[in-house]
Motif scaffolding. Structure first.
Motif, PDB file in Angstrom:
ATOM      1  N   HIS A   3       3.341   9.704 -52.068  1.00 44.28           N
ATOM      2  CA  HIS A   3       2.240   8.996 -52.378  1.00 44.28           C
ATOM      3  C   HIS A   3       2.563   8.088 -53.593  1.00 44.28           C
ATOM      4  N   GLU A   4       3.080   8.556 -54.774  1.00 44.29           N
ATOM      5  CA  GLU A   4       3.469   7.993 -55.824  1.00 44.29           C
ATOM      6  C   GLU A   4       4.599   6.838 -55.707  1.00 44.29           C
ATOM      7  N   ALA A   5       5.448   7.173 -54.494  1.00 46.07           N
ATOM      8  CA  ALA A   5       6.280   5.818 -54.283  1.00 46.07           C
ATOM      9  C   ALA A   5       5.682   4.571 -53.623  1.00 46.07           C
TER      10      ALA A   5
ATOM     11  N   GLU B  25      -8.796  12.087 -52.752  1.00 48.53           N
ATOM     12  CA  GLU B  25      -8.332  11.786 -54.078  1.00 48.53           C
ATOM     13  C   GLU B  25      -6.961  10.532 -54.014  1.00 48.53           C
ATOM     14  N   ARG B  26      -6.289  10.596 -53.213  1.00 44.02           N
ATOM     15  CA  ARG B  26      -5.234   9.775 -53.037  1.00 44.02           C
ATOM     16  C   ARG B  26      -5.787   8.356 -52.643  1.00 44.02           C
TER      17      ARG B  26
ATOM     18  N   PRO C 269       0.124  13.355 -42.621  1.00 38.11           N
ATOM     19  CA  PRO C 269       0.338  14.874 -42.695  1.00 38.11           C
ATOM     20  C   PRO C 269       1.435  15.136 -43.626  1.00 38.11           C
ATOM     21  N   THR C 270       2.744  14.496 -43.611  1.00 38.59           N
ATOM     22  CA  THR C 270       4.061  14.819 -44.181  1.00 38.59           C
ATOM     23  C   THR C 270       4.024  14.134 -45.608  1.00 38.59           C
ATOM     24  N   GLU C 271       2.786  13.437 -45.852  1.00 41.04           N
ATOM     25  CA  GLU C 271       2.902  12.835 -47.328  1.00 41.04           C
ATOM     26  C   GLU C 271       2.882  13.855 -48.489  1.00 41.04           C
ATOM     27  N   THR C 272       3.783  13.785 -49.340  1.00 38.46           N
ATOM     28  CA  THR C 272       3.939  14.497 -50.611  1.00 38.46           C
ATOM     29  C   THR C 272       3.335  13.822 -51.736  1.00 38.46           C
TER      30      THR C 272
END
Length: 424
Positions: free
Chosen positions: A292-294, A333-334, A285-288
């Motif tokens: 995600h890129e990290a 998508e992620r 829920p807190t993932e920006t």
């Protein structure tokens, strides 16, 4: 004495619990049936890791309710969400209680010649139950509780019994093997593994899932034990779950990305080649987008050869269930992006093996006339035409890797590659 049918779902630790249940049932004189319809009692050992699994467990419980005279439901879902089985005619209980429930008050009568139960040539050794974590998304902790570590000697004796019963591979399991002994004030997984490897016999040892925090404090000692013992597969499963410290904090994962990297660097320094396995949760829920890129960058950087990608799903009774979730499209998508990267990383790892020679342990039958084997770093190698070549589970074979198929390699026995012997 009762006949029983047991079904197990979920992780290796759960399978280990089932082996222990079955051992105690056989020690009490009970015997396996050919299926649920032929059994006096059916035992369903459940998993509850994601919502889809929960649905499947309820469906299977209802099917078994119709197929057998008596049903016992145990495992993680039974312990964490036992109320979900309220409309199923079943006795819901913990793993330890199952043998007593099946005995129904009878005194155990040990059958002569009872031996430890193997899964083919694989012996599963649960070294402890529970963990020291308090992850905000995890429902399993409600079932397993805090770590409970039996003494080293007790686990060594269990391992020795498995070897004497014919185990060629011992799978050391637990909810978090890295914190074994923490309840007694000392992490001692490395000491236990050293003792197991001292047991006489030809076998290999695979260490099950260990969270980065538990491993980090003993990373030097553990890596040294791996380097010194050929019986240990050079394989470590440490689920990082995210490449972002912010997300790890919201997950209450206890470790930071830096500690995960330091474990990887330590094993790189001690071992010429080893297999890193890890897990990522996508769409917390807190993932920006930056978080995600990290995670994607951490995957590219550390190149694990085994990667589990799980799309976040809310589990009832957990703190994360109260968080405002991300949209399903964004999570999909992620997840797709990370899965594509995963397949590239894993395929490259297996492609690099082509042309190399490896000594592999054959563990189980594969598809058709093939067998599944594992090399020194627990990478899967398929050997075809096994029956024709007289190769079966338990054999150690030297192979040359001839090709790969994304998540495994194909190997030919070295003697099959050599010129045929002259006819005299």
């Amino acid at each position: 004495m009762a006949s029983y049918h047991i079904e197990t779902y979920g992780c290796t630790a759960n399978r280990g619990e089932s082996r222990e249940i079955e051992r105690r049932l056989r020690d009490g004189g009970h015997h396996p049936a050919e299926g649920p319809k032929a059994a006096d009692v059916a035992i369903l050992n459940t998993c509850t890791v994601v919502e889809k699994t929960e649905t499947n467990m309820l469906r299977r419980a209802r099917e078994l309710e119709e197929e057998t005279a008596d049903l016992v439901v145990t495992g993680c879902m039974a312990l964490a969400q036992g109320e979900q089985f309220a409309d199923v005619d079943a006795r819901v209980c913990g793993w330890d209680e199952v043998p007593e429930v099946v005995r129904n008050g009878e005194c155990p009568t040990t059958a002569p010649g009872t031996e430890p139960i193997l899964d083919g040539v694989v012996g599963i050794l649960p070294i402890a139950r529970g963990c020291m974590s308090n992850c905000s998304y995890c429902i399993t902790k409600h079932a397993t509780g805090k770590i409970d570590s039996p003494p080293i000697e007790e686990n060594v004796e269990k391992a020795r019994a498995l070897v004497h019963a014919g185990a060629k591979e011992i799978r050391v399991t637990g909810q978090d093997t890295g914190v074994y002994g923490w309840d007694e004030g000392e992490r001692k997984l490395h000491r236990l593994l050293d003792r197991i490897c001292d047991i006489e016999g030809d076998f290999r040892v695979r260490v099950g899932m260990a969270n980065p925090k538990g491993v980090h404090g003993i990373r030097e000692e553990l890596a040294e034990v791996f380097a010194e013992n050929e019986k240990l597969y050079d394989f470590l499963h440490i689920p990082v779950q995210s490449g972002s410290d912010d997300v790890l904090g919201a997950m209450r994962r206890q470790h930071q990305v830096r500690e995960f990297r330091e474990v990887v660097e330590t094993f790189d320094a001690h071992l010429d080649h080893w297999t890193l396995a890890t897990d990522f949760i996508v769409g917390f829920p807190t993932e920006t987008d930056a978080d995600h890129e990290a995670s994607m960058e951490l995957l590219r950087e550390t190149t694990p050869e085994r990667i589990n990608v799980t799309r976040f799903s809310k589990r009832p009774g957990t703190d994360a269930a109260d968080m405002k979730g991300l949209g399903g499209t964004l999570k999909k998508e992620r997840s797709s992006a990370m899965t594509d990267l995963k397949m590239d990383v894993v395929e490259n790892a297996y492609r690099s093996m082509v042309g190399e020679c490896h000594e592999v342990l054959v563990v189980e039958q594969g598809t058709g006339d093939s067998v599944k084997a594992y090399d020194e770093a627990y990478r899967q190698v398929i050997i075809r035409e096994a029956d024709e070549r007289g190769i079966e589970p338990g054999d150690v074979v030297e192979v040359v890797v001839t090709s790969q198929n994304t998540v495994y390699a194909f190997g030919e026995p070295v003697w099959a590659e050599a010129d045929p012997a002259p006819v005299v």
